[in-house]
Design a protein around this motif. Structure first.
Motif, short mmCIF file in Angstrom:
data_model
loop_
_atom_site.label_atom_id
_atom_site.label_comp_id
_atom_site.label_asym_id
_atom_site.label_seq_id
_atom_site.Cartn_x
_atom_site.Cartn_y
_atom_site.Cartn_z
N GLY A 143 0.77 -1.23 0.00
CA GLY A 143 0.00 0.00 0.00
C GLY A 143 0.80 1.28 0.00
O GLY A 143 0.23 2.37 0.05
N LEU A 144 2.11 1.18 -0.06
CA LEU A 144 2.94 2.39 -0.03
C LEU A 144 2.60 3.30 -1.21
O LEU A 144 2.53 2.86 -2.35
N ALA A 145 2.41 4.60 -0.91
CA ALA A 145 2.05 5.55 -1.97
C ALA A 145 2.91 6.80 -1.96
O ALA A 145 2.62 7.75 -2.67
N ARG A 146 3.97 6.80 -1.17
CA ARG A 146 4.85 7.98 -1.12
C ARG A 146 6.29 7.53 -1.21
O ARG A 146 6.63 6.38 -0.88
N PRO A 147 7.18 8.41 -1.67
CA PRO A 147 8.59 8.03 -1.78
C PRO A 147 9.19 7.68 -0.42
O PRO A 147 8.81 8.25 0.62
N LEU A 148 10.13 6.75 -0.42
CA LEU A 148 10.81 6.38 0.81
C LEU A 148 11.70 7.52 1.30
O LEU A 148 12.22 8.32 0.51
N SER A 149 11.88 7.57 2.59
CA SER A 149 12.73 8.60 3.19
C SER A 149 14.20 8.33 2.91
O SER A 149 14.59 7.22 2.53
N ASP A 150 15.02 9.35 3.11
CA ASP A 150 16.47 9.19 2.94
C ASP A 150 17.01 8.15 3.91
O ASP A 150 17.96 7.42 3.58
N GLU A 151 16.41 8.06 5.10
CA GLU A 151 16.86 7.08 6.09
C GLU A 151 16.70 5.66 5.55
O GLU A 151 17.61 4.83 5.66
N ILE A 152 15.55 5.39 4.95
CA ILE A 152 15.31 4.04 4.43
C ILE A 152 16.16 3.79 3.19
O ILE A 152 16.69 2.69 3.00
N LEU B 210 0.17 -0.99 -6.58
CA LEU B 210 -0.81 -0.72 -7.62
C LEU B 210 -0.19 -0.57 -8.99
O LEU B 210 -0.68 -1.13 -9.98
N THR B 211 0.92 0.15 -9.08
CA THR B 211 1.49 0.50 -10.38
C THR B 211 2.80 -0.20 -10.70
O THR B 211 3.24 -0.20 -11.85
N GLY B 212 3.47 -0.77 -9.69
CA GLY B 212 4.79 -1.35 -9.91
C GLY B 212 5.90 -0.31 -9.99
O GLY B 212 7.07 -0.66 -10.18
N GLN B 213 5.56 0.97 -9.85
CA GLN B 213 6.58 2.02 -9.92
C GLN B 213 7.43 2.02 -8.66
O GLN B 213 6.97 1.68 -7.57
N VAL B 214 8.69 2.40 -8.82
CA VAL B 214 9.61 2.54 -7.68
C VAL B 214 9.49 3.95 -7.15
O VAL B 214 9.64 4.93 -7.90
N LEU B 215 9.21 4.06 -5.87
CA LEU B 215 8.97 5.36 -5.24
C LEU B 215 10.26 5.86 -4.61
O LEU B 215 10.49 5.74 -3.41
N GLY B 216 11.12 6.37 -5.45
CA GLY B 216 12.40 6.91 -4.99
C GLY B 216 13.49 5.86 -4.93
O GLY B 216 14.51 5.95 -5.60
#
Length: 489
Positions: free
Chosen positions: A122-131, A155-161
């Motif tokens: 369900g992640l929908a936002r870019p990962l933080s710099d920490e992660i 949902l989209t298979g896109q990489v969020l950052g």
């Protein structure tokens, strides 16, 4: 069955409402993750479990406890403030009974295997710099992702950052679109599915219109030959040839249509291309069509049941005229048949509105961008949503080609094809795909099912032909539709 993250969340809620113990489901999920590591990495020296702030993290705490029970060395790390956990995730942490450190304390050691339980599908936002820094430190180590590698949209298979590249991904009950769409698919490694106890009736109630493209989706629509079958009852496919120096694409499509089961296939060619085609044809027939008037006369014969227009045909006003004349009959529009409308795509869409879902459009990324530039440029949309919006705009089934081909119908159905090998990326491969779909349309298979079946059969032919194939090899390796029916696939 594919389920979007939203649909899977609804299934979880329905399961809880029905009286199923949600914590018992979490325990089953976490233990499935632990079993994957123990089975796949028996020589692992340490399980490094990275737990997020939600239920995905709860699965991680369950897995950590399972590792400890086997005597394995465990290093447990948390994201955020564990004191803010609630519900099943809090209970899982409490039952785990192990101390954990913040993510910034993670330092890789030789023999580590990482359990990525930070975020699920369900992640929908870019990962933080920490992660992102943790992902960088884990590079080169085996990673087992819980549900989906953190950083990949379910949902989209896109990489969020940034995203983990897992060796294995363990998911539960149903795969998500992001498991099969690129680039997410490349981050999942080997996908393993575990049944953790949600009844199928609940999944069916929560599921929507996304499907993995397999024979189960369309096999019932395939024609069954009877004792009284004859070539005309199996359909007559017409394929349009380009000029004298551009005839090969049509022959590839025509042979694929014949191999896909059409009883008759005819190549329609301009006068200057007749002799070139005739020198190469045996079972495929040949018809001289010099202009739109001759085309109208020919298609008055209703025994002609489907058409393929575009491969090698050329881009001209004649291409548009031919396409508009054929609209209303089962039709595959590919290649030049699509690009001919790049300057005025609405002219095509308006004509198709009067004959919805009789046409299958098969654009690759470049052709899609010419017809649907706004959709192609919208980075917020995943490939399935782009294909669906295109299908509804065009009033046609859209097969959006690529390594992760998506087939969408205006009625909302979406199929993601995942069986195509990389060596299908060769000149003429798309012509074979168009002909395969055309051969199915000629036999009366509905447009969405014909497109989905054609994509799967095309991928299977690529697998059977093997690396190093050429487009000429593909038709001879197409599975027969009777093989699909007989195998119950």
């Amino acid at each position: 069955m594919l389920m979007t993250p939203e649909e899977m969340g609804r299934a979880d809620a329905l399961a809880a409402e029905s009286g199923i113990d949600s914590y018992a489901l979490m325990v089953s999920a976490g233990r499935a993750v632990a079993a994957c590591l123990l089975r796949c990495y028996p020589a692992a020296q340490r399980a490094v479990v990275l737990c997020g702030p939600g239920n995905n993290g709860g699965d991680g705490y369950v897995a950590a406890r399972a590792f400890a029970e086997t005597g394995m060395k465990v290093a447990l790390f948390h994201l955020g403030d564990p004191a803010r956990l609630s519900g099943d995730a809090l209970r899982a942490r409490q039952d785990c009974g192990m101390d954990s450190a913040g993510l910034d304390g993670f330092r890789p050691e030789q023999g580590d295997v990482i359990i990525d339980a930070l975020f699920g599908a369900g992640l929908a936002r870019p990962l933080s710099d920490e992660i992102a820094a943790v992902i960088a430190r884990a590079e080169g180590l085996p990673v087992i992702a819980v549900d989906l590698p953190s950083g990949v949209s379910g949902l989209t298979g896109q990489v969020l950052g940034a995203a983990f590249t897992a060796s294995h991904t363990v998911t539960f009950m149903a795969a998500k679109p992001g498991h099969y769409l690129l680039p997410g698919r490349a981050h999942c490694g080997r996908l393993e599915m575990f049944d953790i106890g949600i009844p199928r009736r609940i999944l069916a109630e929560a599921a929507g219109d996304h499907h993995l493209n397999t024979p189960a989706l369309w096999a019932d629509s395939l024609p069954r030959a009877g004792a009284d079958s004859h070539k005309f009852s199996r359909g007559h496919l017409g394929v349009f040839s380009g000029g004298a120096s551009a005839t090969g694409a049509a022959r590839l499509a025509a042979m694929a249509g014949l191999k896909a089961g059409a009883g008759l296939v005819t190549i329609a060619a301009a006068p200057q291309a007749i002799l070139v085609n005739a020198a190469h044809l045996t079972a495929i027939m040949l018809k001289r069509i010099e202009d739109v008037s001759a085309l109208r006369d020919w298609i008055a014969d209703k025994r002609l049941s489907a058409f393929v227009l575009g491969p090698g045909f050329g881009i001209s006003a004649e291409t548009r005229d031919f396409a508009e004349t054929l609209i209303g009959r089962p039709l595959v529009l590919d290649a030049d048949g699509l690009t001919a409308f790049a300057e005025q795509p609405e002219a095509l869409f308006d004509r198709l509105e009067a004959a919805p879902e009789t046409c299958v459009m098969t654009p690759h990324a470049g052709e899609f961008a010419r017809l649907f530039p706004d959709l192609a440029e919208d980075s917020d949309l995943g490939k399935p949503e782009k294909a669906l919006r295109a299908a509804r705009r065009a009033h046609a089934v859209v097969l959006y080609k690529g390594a992760d081909t998506v087939i969408a119908s205006p009625d909302g159905r979406i199929a993601i094809n995942a069986n195509a090998p990389p060596w299908l990326a060769t000149a003429g491969s798309g012509d074979v795909l168009s002909g395969t779909i055309g051969g199915l349309l000629a036999q009366g298979v509905p447009a969405f099912e014909a497109a989905a079946a054609g994509a799967w059969l095309h991928g299977e032919a690529g697998n059977r032909a093997g690396a190093g194939l050429t487009a000429e090899d593909l038709p001879t390796h197409l599975p027969s539709i009777h093989e699909i029916i007989d195998n119950g696939r």
